[in-house]
Design an enzyme around this catalytic site. Structure first.
Site, PDB file in Angstrom:
ATOM      1  N   ASP A 299      34.482  41.293  47.061  1.00  0.00           N
ATOM      2  CA  ASP A 299      34.308  42.036  45.940  1.00  0.00           C
ATOM      3  C   ASP A 299      35.402  42.973  45.841  1.00  0.00           C
ATOM      4  O   ASP A 299      36.424  42.898  46.667  1.00  0.00           O
ATOM      5  CB  ASP A 299      32.846  42.696  46.018  1.00  0.00           C
ATOM      6  CG  ASP A 299      32.495  42.921  44.461  1.00  0.00           C
ATOM      7  OD1 ASP A 299      31.019  43.234  44.164  1.00  0.00           O
ATOM      8  OD2 ASP A 299      33.430  42.947  43.487  1.00  0.00           O
TER       9      ASP A 299
HETATM   10  C1  GLC Z   1      32.812  44.200  40.403  1.00  0.00           C
HETATM   11  C2  GLC Z   1      31.526  43.617  40.571  1.00  0.00           C
HETATM   12  C3  GLC Z   1      31.510  41.963  40.861  1.00  0.00           C
HETATM   13  C4  GLC Z   1      32.677  41.407  39.888  1.00  0.00           C
HETATM   14  C5  GLC Z   1      34.080  42.047  40.361  1.00  0.00           C
HETATM   15  C6  GLC Z   1      34.893  41.440  39.651  1.00  0.00           C
HETATM   16  O1  GLC Z   1      33.024  45.405  41.210  1.00  0.00           O
HETATM   17  O2  GLC Z   1      30.836  44.174  41.856  1.00  0.00           O
HETATM   18  O3  GLC Z   1      30.212  41.699  40.579  1.00  0.00           O
HETATM   19  O4  GLC Z   1      32.479  40.160  39.773  1.00  0.00           O
HETATM   20  O5  GLC Z   1      34.076  43.512  40.472  1.00  0.00           O
HETATM   21  O6  GLC Z   1      34.927  42.292  38.220  1.00  0.00           O
END
Ligand code: GLC
Length: 752
Positions: A299
């Site tokens: 993430d």
């Molecule tokens: C965010 C979220 C995740 C998302 C990623 C990209 O922090 O936790 O669900 O897909 O970053 O945007």
């Protein structure tokens, strides 16, 4: 036979058995298989690559087109040109992604195309209801279509990869991200993980990914992110391995079996080890046990954040943790780019580990057809032709209607008559576009949203539709109440649209109270004093504490956030052109003090009994949820009779076959979600009181009856025992069938 020959033969047999066991352990689901031709191409390319170029394939940066997290790194274009970045997210439109692709395909040494990812969570441009709302439909066909439509629009906009489905089981409504998943139940969550994965990727396997209307899915957030203590986002999760394996992991395994091409690790720690550096999760379970063959992305800067978790002191430390846990791609952290080469040179990380990670990423790029046709999704004419089409909007309307849950309907005040002279439309969400898209609405365009006011105006050309906002969503200012009350007094019926802002659920949006924000409840109480029928429509991303709303509302409709067609869907339900059929995918507590309160709880040794002092209960609230999992009313009524089992003694490999007669005892056609639950009454460990094991949507004309049958594999009734073995233990079970978890018919059966 000579001893030597005998021993050699013995050795051969032993090797064969070991291989069989290894195969069995990592039985790769067909949906995760890679063809030999692709493997050859990847091997050929890998052989040409320097260590730095392999690392470049493990680096994902956000573009500055849209931002979904903390700081944006400026130099991503330079990184692409240098071959140090092989993936980009938050870059949108066919044209803009073409510009970036050109850099990679024409200016780098090996011309390896970029993969483009984005959060297409509930629609790309055509915004569907939030995933929790879709789950309330229990309509797997409509939900798969919603994902399919999202994939068609997203792929036409240059995207290859969506960071969805979010498959986190969530049992704490304080957690804002409960909005993004399928609620509290393992069976429903696993079913929708499969359905959404297929919707995005096409049916089984990766061979369809090269078509121009699919995107590769990303099961997230691996794992147990929804179990954040106190419902506070990013917080610690800590549980037994049994609970992890029986509750939080099954939807992820369902996604693997449905062919999910990628996984995303979660921000949180799991039993003390951050998910992004958790080899048990990412390699032992995901790859070795489940046979996952795709790649794992972190993430947003979750590698860096392992320093804050305190499991490594510097970038090199967290980088080594992540890559050696089995993570393949670093989202936005810059850690892999900055540290991996030196970690390899220092021998802390094997080059083979980097090579295998790059292999998994390159394999996906080949499966997506990027090498053969790098600009295959960069046709801006097709993007325009595919987006917000009447068909897509019709699918969004159908999904929205089916997601609506009727919670209360005193005196059958709903559906309202279209011949009402005057209707008062009150509330901060009645004439609001921005909030209706809900959280994670990505590329959704609020200007395209049909508000409730617009929907009602279309529906009721001859009705006088009065409007007053009454108050804002989240202020203490009640100065608008007087006008709202005056408006209500002039009407035959009042429709109050209340709820949350889109930013009050989704990421980094936990709430310690789950009542209506601001003075909205007070507004409802003032409206109720007029004596008019008050129809309350909720727009929210989580279960709310409705205890104070209940007495003020004649009817309550759970409208969630329904996306583009909100106004039409609600108008159809409120005025009877669509009979609501939604059921709650998550329990609604009476107050936040009860949380976590969920269906599949254990009985305890002192189950709640209000007449007995020494039992498990609160003194100050009833000990049931306000609305139970699976609950939802209809404009007609249904009766259940004659629950029967084909056999009531079953072997381990048998199917539990149950049937029940469903009758529409009301005056109009309706759809009922018939639910089947089971309970293992006695086990080597305490087992939940009720677990969903099947559901079917049945549409019935008034007065009609139908026999509804279910087939449940006995093997699906098991759990992980104290030895961490999945078992279905012999003994007595119960099967329960009904239209809500708290209204079922029950029969016993035995597993041998
Ligand atoms: C965010 C979220 C995740 C998302 C990623 C990209 O922090 O936790 O669900 O897909 O970053 O945007």
């Amino acid at each position: 036979m000579h001893l030597k020959t005998f021993l050699a033969a013995l050795l051969l047999v032993a090797v064969a058995i070991t291989n069989l066991y290894a195969q069995a352990r990592t039985a790769v689901p067909t949906s995760q298989r890679v063809d030999a031709a692709t493997t050859r191409k990847v091997n050929t390319l890998l052989a040409k690559m320097t260590l730095e170029e392999k690392i470049g394939q493990l680096v994902l940066y956000t573009s500055d087109y849209d931002v979904t997290g903390p700081v944006v790194r400026a130099g991503y274009l330079k990184d692409i040109r240098a071959g140090n970045c092989g993936a980009v997210f938050n870059a949108l439109t066919a044209n803009f992604t073409r510009q970036l692709q050109k850099i990679a395909v024409e200016e780098t040494r090996l011309k390896i195309p970029l993969i483009f990812g984005y959060d297409v969570i509930h629609g790309y441009k055509t915004t569907f209801p939030i995933p929790l709302a879709e789950a309330a439909s229990f309509d797997t066909v409509a939900i798969e279509l919603a994902a399919r439509v999202a994939a068609r629009e997203a792929s036409a906009a240059g995207l290859h990869w969506t960071f969805a489905p979010m498959v986190d089981i969530a049992r704490d409504p304080r957690w804002g991200r409960i909005a993004e998943g399928s609620g509290e139940d393992v069976f429903l969550g696993s079913t929708l993980a499969r359905v959404r994965t297929r919707g995005f990727q096409g049916m089984e396997g990766w061979d369809l990914l090269a078509t121009d209307s699919t995107v590769v899915a990303c099961a997230k957030h691996y794992a147990a992110y929804g179990a954040a203590e106190a419902g506070r986002d990013y917080n610690t999760t800590d549980m037994s391995e049994q609970r992890l394996r029986d509750v939080y992991l099954p939807p992820f395994q369902a996604a693997v079996n449905a062919g999910a091409g990628t996984f995303m690790t979660a921000f949180n720690s799991v039993n003390g080890v951050p998910a992004t550096g958790n080899r048990f999760l990412v390699t032992d379970v995901l790859r070795d046990e489940w046979g996952f063959g795709g790649f794992v992305v972190t993430d947003y800067t979750s590698i860096n954040e392992m320093m804050k978790h305190g499991v490594a002191a510097d970038s090199a430390g967290v980088g080594a943790l992540a890559i050696n846990a089995g993570v393949d791609m670093d989202m936005q952290g810059g850690i892999f780019q900055g540290s991996l080469a030196s970690l390899v040179r220092r021998g802390v990380v094997k080059e083979k580990t980097i090579t295998e990670a790059a292999r998994r990423v390159l394999t996906m790029k080949y499966k997506l057809g990027l090498f053969d046709n790098p600009y295959g999704r960069n046709d801006s004419l097709r993007e325009k032709a595919r987006t917000l089409t009447p068909e897509n909007l019709a699918a969004a309307l159908d999904m929205a209607r089916k997601s609506i849950v009727l919670l209360k309907n005193d005196r059958d005040v709903l559906p309202l008559s279209k011949s009402l002279g005057t209707v008062a439309l009150i509330g901060p969400l009645a004439d609001n576009q921005r909030e209706l898209l809900g959280p994670w609405s990505g590329a959704g365009d609020a200007k395209e949203v049909v508000t409730v006011r617009a929907g009602l105006t279309r529906k009721l050309p001859s009705t006088k539709l009065l409007y007053a906002k009454g108050c804002e969503i989240d202020t203490k200012d009640s100065s608008g109440f007087a006008e709202a009350v005056r408006t209500a007094r002039q009407a035959d019926a009042v429709i109050a649209i209340v709820g949350e802002e889109q930013g009050m659920s989704g990421e980094a949006a936990s709430r310690s109270q789950i009542t209506l924000p601001g003075v909205q409840t007070e507004l409802l109480m003032e409206l109720a004093k007029t004596g008019k029928p008050i129809v309350v429509v909720l727009m929210n991303g989580r279960p709310l504490d409705l205890s104070a709303v209940l007495p003020a509302a004649t009817a309550i409709v759970e409208g969630w956030f329904l996306g583009n067609r909100t106004g039409d869907a609600l108008a159809d339900v409120l005025f009877g052109d669509f009979n609501p059929s939604g059921k709650l995918p998550v329990s609604f507590p009476r107050n936040v003090g009860q949380v976590p309160i969920y269906l599949s709880a254990l009985n305890t040794g002192r189950p709640v009994n209000v007449n007995e002092k020494f039992t498990s209960k609160y003194l100050d609230v009833e000990n049931t949820p306000l609305y139970a999992f699976g609950y939802g009313l209809s404009y007609t009524t249904f009766a259940y009779s004659n629950l029967r089992l084909e056999q009531n003694v079953l072997g381990q490999r048998d199917m539990l076959r149950a049937s029940i007669t469903l009758t529409n005892t009301g005056k109009r056609e309706g759809t009922e979600v018939v639910q089947l639950y089971t309970r293992d009454e006695v086990g080597s460990m305490s087992r939940p009181l009720q677990e969903l094991k099947g559901f079917k949507r049945m549409t019935l004309a008034a007065g009609a009856s139908v026999q509804v049958s279910f087939e449940v594999p006995v093997q699906s009734l098991g759990f992980h025992n104290a030895q961490m073995k999945y078992v279905v233990e012999p003994g007595t079970f119960l099967v329960m069938v009904g239209g809500s978890s708290d209204k079922v018919q029950t029969l016993p059966f035995t597993v041998r």
